[in-house]
Design a protein around this motif. Structure first.
Motif, short mmCIF file in Angstrom:
data_model
loop_
_atom_site.label_atom_id
_atom_site.label_comp_id
_atom_site.label_asym_id
_atom_site.label_seq_id
_atom_site.Cartn_x
_atom_site.Cartn_y
_atom_site.Cartn_z
N ILE A 95 8.60 21.68 54.57
CA ILE A 95 9.33 22.43 55.48
C ILE A 95 9.41 24.03 55.02
O ILE A 95 9.63 24.04 53.73
N GLY A 96 9.28 24.97 55.68
CA GLY A 96 9.35 26.20 55.24
C GLY A 96 10.05 27.23 56.58
O GLY A 96 10.11 26.56 57.74
N ARG A 97 10.03 28.42 55.87
CA ARG A 97 10.56 29.50 57.30
C ARG A 97 9.61 29.95 57.73
O ARG A 97 8.57 30.60 57.00
N SER A 98 9.42 30.27 59.18
CA SER A 98 8.94 31.13 59.68
C SER A 98 9.45 32.08 60.85
O SER A 98 10.36 31.94 61.29
N THR A 99 8.90 33.23 61.11
CA THR A 99 9.54 34.25 62.21
C THR A 99 8.67 34.17 63.53
O THR A 99 7.63 34.48 63.62
N THR A 100 9.49 33.76 64.52
CA THR A 100 8.95 34.06 65.87
C THR A 100 9.75 34.80 66.78
O THR A 100 10.82 34.60 66.83
N ASP A 101 9.17 35.94 67.16
CA ASP A 101 9.75 36.68 68.27
C ASP A 101 10.98 37.55 67.45
O ASP A 101 12.13 37.64 68.09
N GLY A 102 11.11 37.53 65.99
CA GLY A 102 11.98 38.02 65.42
C GLY A 102 13.15 37.16 64.84
O GLY A 102 13.92 37.62 64.02
N GLN A 103 12.97 35.89 65.28
CA GLN A 103 13.73 34.72 65.00
C GLN A 103 13.12 33.77 63.68
O GLN A 103 12.31 33.63 63.93
N GLU A 104 14.18 33.87 62.91
CA GLU A 104 13.51 32.93 61.77
C GLU A 104 13.86 31.52 62.05
O GLU A 104 15.09 31.19 62.17
N LYS A 105 13.05 30.52 61.79
CA LYS A 105 13.28 29.26 61.95
C LYS A 105 12.49 28.18 60.97
O LYS A 105 11.61 28.72 60.30
N LEU A 106 13.15 27.05 60.99
CA LEU A 106 12.31 26.18 60.01
C LEU A 106 11.05 25.66 60.78
O LEU A 106 11.24 25.17 61.79
N SER A 107 10.14 25.48 60.06
CA SER A 107 8.84 24.86 60.39
C SER A 107 8.05 24.19 59.60
O SER A 107 8.38 24.11 58.55
N ILE A 108 7.06 23.40 60.06
CA ILE A 108 6.14 22.52 59.20
C ILE A 108 5.20 23.23 58.65
O ILE A 108 4.21 23.96 59.43
N TYR A 109 4.77 22.94 57.30
CA TYR A 109 3.59 23.59 56.85
C TYR A 109 2.87 22.57 56.14
O TYR A 109 3.36 21.20 55.90
#
Length: 238
Positions: A95-109
């Motif tokens: 699990i890591g952090r990604s940014t979508t539309d300026g919003q940071e969220k936890l995502s699967i890598y």
């Protein structure tokens, strides 16, 4: 070297994961990290103890073998227990952090350099995504595993902090007879000091119970009976 990339159903629509545990980094480890959230399930198969990490901090671990480089639960590509520790179950994902539309969220890598990650059909492999792009049952389970691991970091740190504050962690050594093939000494690990636990003030016990840690303590103590499981597996392998 690992190559972690953000998982998505467009670039990785054909991604598959080989369910061969001999290809995992844990294949030759005698213990792996474990967490209070899984103690109830893990204690039925593995001794749960503490080890010190590179910074000298205590980490709960599930013992998989009795000596360095030994994993007695690995049988060719199969895992010899119905419950697998979360760090095993997560496979080549994290699990890591990604940014979508300026919003940071936890995502699967996913580690694209992991030998279990393939784009073509192979023995014992499962699809990450469905043909129409939806999540497979496999990756949904991985998402739950990663979420639990992420949430467990703070809980584990608080668990250890309370145990240390109450002087509940002690080192132990076990000499194990192996039917004519000598004695194996298990050392360098730590467990719960039962004498200190029995003498704890009610306030300390109440705090441990309130935070849900008292049951974890008893799970760890009960899990020590699984040392016999390791001995049995080692004798079978011998």
């Amino acid at each position: 070297m690992a190559n972690h990339v953000l998982l998505n159903n467009v670039e990785h629509k054909n991604l598959k994961v080989i369910q061969d545990f001999s290809l995992s980094p844990e294949a030759s480890q005698m213990c792996v990290a474990a967490f209070p959230a899984e103690a109830r399930h893990a204690q039925a198969h593995y001794p749960l103890v503490f080890a010190k990490d590179g910074d000298g901090k205590y980490q709960m671990v599930a013992l998989l073998g009795l000596e360095q480089g030994e994993n007695l639960f690995l049988d060719n590509h199969r895992w010899r227990a119905s419950y697998r520790p979360l760090v095993i179950e997560r496979g080549p994902f994290l699990i890591g952090r990604s940014t979508t539309d300026g919003q940071e969220k936890l995502s699967i890598y996913v580690d694209m350099n992991d030998p279990r990650v393939v784009n073509e059909e192979s023995n014992h492999c499962v699809d990450v995504f469905l043909p129409h792009g939806g999540n497979s049952e496999y990756i949904d389970n991985i998402a739950n595993v990663l979420s639990t691991l992420h949430e467990s970091q703070a809980t584990h740190a608080e668990f250890v902090k309370l145990l240390e504050a109450n002087k509940l962690i002690e080192s132990f050594v076990v000499d194990i007879e192996l039917d004519g093939s000598g004695t194996s000494r298990l050392s360098g690990f730590y467990t719960i000091n039962e004498d200190v636990l029995k003498s704890l003030h009610s306030d300390a016990l109440g705090e441990l119970h309130q935070k849900g840690f008292l049951s974890t303590i008893y799970m760890m103590l009960a899990s020590m009976s699984q040392l016999r499981t390791l001995v049995t597996l080692k004798k079978e392998r011998a």
